[in-house]
Scaffold this motif. Structure first.
Motif, mmCIF file in Angstrom:
data_model
loop_
_atom_site.group_PDB
_atom_site.id
_atom_site.type_symbol
_atom_site.label_atom_id
_atom_site.label_comp_id
_atom_site.label_asym_id
_atom_site.label_seq_id
_atom_site.Cartn_x
_atom_site.Cartn_y
_atom_site.Cartn_z
ATOM 1 N N ALA A 64 -6.813 2.384 2.286
ATOM 2 C CA ALA A 64 -6.444 3.004 1.009
ATOM 3 C C ALA A 64 -5.005 3.511 1.060
ATOM 4 N N ARG A 65 -4.629 4.127 2.185
ATOM 5 C CA ARG A 65 -3.250 4.611 2.313
ATOM 6 C C ARG A 65 -2.260 3.461 2.286
ATOM 7 N N GLU A 66 -2.556 2.387 3.009
ATOM 8 C CA GLU A 66 -1.630 1.250 3.041
ATOM 9 C C GLU A 66 -1.513 0.615 1.657
ATOM 10 N N THR A 67 -2.615 0.544 0.932
ATOM 11 C CA THR A 67 -2.567 0.002 -0.423
ATOM 12 C C THR A 67 -1.708 0.888 -1.316
ATOM 13 N N PHE A 68 -1.911 2.201 -1.237
ATOM 14 C CA PHE A 68 -1.143 3.122 -2.073
ATOM 15 C C PHE A 68 0.329 3.134 -1.690
ATOM 16 N N TYR A 69 0.606 3.295 -0.398
ATOM 17 C CA TYR A 69 1.997 3.418 0.070
ATOM 18 C C TYR A 69 2.732 2.074 0.080
ATOM 19 N N GLY A 70 1.999 0.979 0.109
ATOM 20 C CA GLY A 70 2.633 -0.332 0.183
ATOM 21 C C GLY A 70 3.094 -0.686 1.587
ATOM 22 N N MET A 71 2.647 0.088 2.561
ATOM 23 C CA MET A 71 2.995 -0.133 3.962
ATOM 24 C C MET A 71 2.080 0.752 4.803
ATOM 25 N N PRO A 72 2.005 0.499 6.091
ATOM 26 C CA PRO A 72 1.214 1.396 6.944
ATOM 27 C C PRO A 72 1.748 2.825 6.873
ATOM 28 N N MET A 73 0.849 3.773 6.938
ATOM 29 C CA MET A 73 1.222 5.191 6.844
ATOM 30 C C MET A 73 2.266 5.565 7.889
ATOM 31 N N ALA A 74 2.140 5.055 9.091
ATOM 32 C CA ALA A 74 3.108 5.379 10.154
ATOM 33 C C ALA A 74 4.513 4.949 9.754
ATOM 34 N N ASP A 75 4.641 3.810 9.094
ATOM 35 C CA ASP A 75 5.954 3.346 8.646
ATOM 36 C C ASP A 75 6.527 4.284 7.576
ATOM 37 N N TRP A 76 5.685 4.679 6.615
ATOM 38 C CA TRP A 76 6.138 5.605 5.565
ATOM 39 C C TRP A 76 6.627 6.907 6.183
ATOM 40 N N LYS A 77 5.817 7.462 7.078
ATOM 41 C CA LYS A 77 6.187 8.736 7.695
ATOM 42 C C LYS A 77 7.505 8.625 8.447
ATOM 43 N N ALA A 78 7.687 7.528 9.186
ATOM 44 C CA ALA A 78 8.917 7.351 9.958
ATOM 45 C C ALA A 78 10.142 7.249 9.045
ATOM 46 N N ARG A 79 9.963 6.639 7.886
ATOM 47 C CA ARG A 79 11.089 6.443 6.969
ATOM 48 C C ARG A 79 11.404 7.668 6.112
ATOM 49 N N HIS A 80 10.361 8.420 5.732
ATOM 50 C CA HIS A 80 10.558 9.410 4.670
ATOM 51 C C HIS A 80 10.107 10.835 4.966
ATOM 52 N N GLN A 81 9.263 11.033 5.927
ATOM 53 C CA GLN A 81 8.723 12.373 6.145
ATOM 54 C C GLN A 81 9.368 13.027 7.361
ATOM 55 N N SER A 82 9.558 14.319 7.261
ATOM 56 C CA SER A 82 10.086 15.077 8.394
ATOM 57 C C SER A 82 8.997 16.031 8.878
#
Length: 104
Positions: A64-82
């Motif tokens: 569900a997270r990958e569908t929503f984010y359009g990528m694996p959650m780990a990738d999103w966090k690495a790119r955008h979250q601190s």
């Protein structure tokens, strides 16, 4: 307004919210969204998975997270979250305690 039109408008509004949170404002940290609004991108991905399950489509939390984010959650966090600051974490703890039992 007929039901189909309402559903299409609601879906369009959801897609625009998703675009805003993922593309227009990826700098907005999930913890800040939680502290201010009581929900974040992860909540939206969970609600997406729950809606799928209601229709007989099983999705894991990660799917569900990958569908929503359009990528694996780990990738999103690495790119955008601190990492959350101690102040953000304290505000989250306080907010969570005040809202236990609410859907968010």
């Amino acid at each position: 307004m007929d039901d189909q039109t309402r559903i299409e408008i609601e879906a369009a509004a959801f897609r625009r919210l998703r675009q805003h949170l993922l593309e227009d404002r990826p700098d907005a940290q999930n913890i800040d969204l939680m502290n201010l609004a009581g929900f974040c991108r992860n909540c939206l991905s969970r609600w997406y998975g729950e809606a799928a399950a209601e229709r007989g489509i099983e999705m894991t939390k990660d799917e569900a997270r990958e569908t929503f984010y359009g990528m694996p959650m780990a990738d999103w966090k690495a790119r955008h979250q601190s990492e959350a600051t101690p102040e953000q974490q304290a505000a989250f703890t306080e907010s969570f305690a005040a809202n236990v039992g609410r859907d968010g």
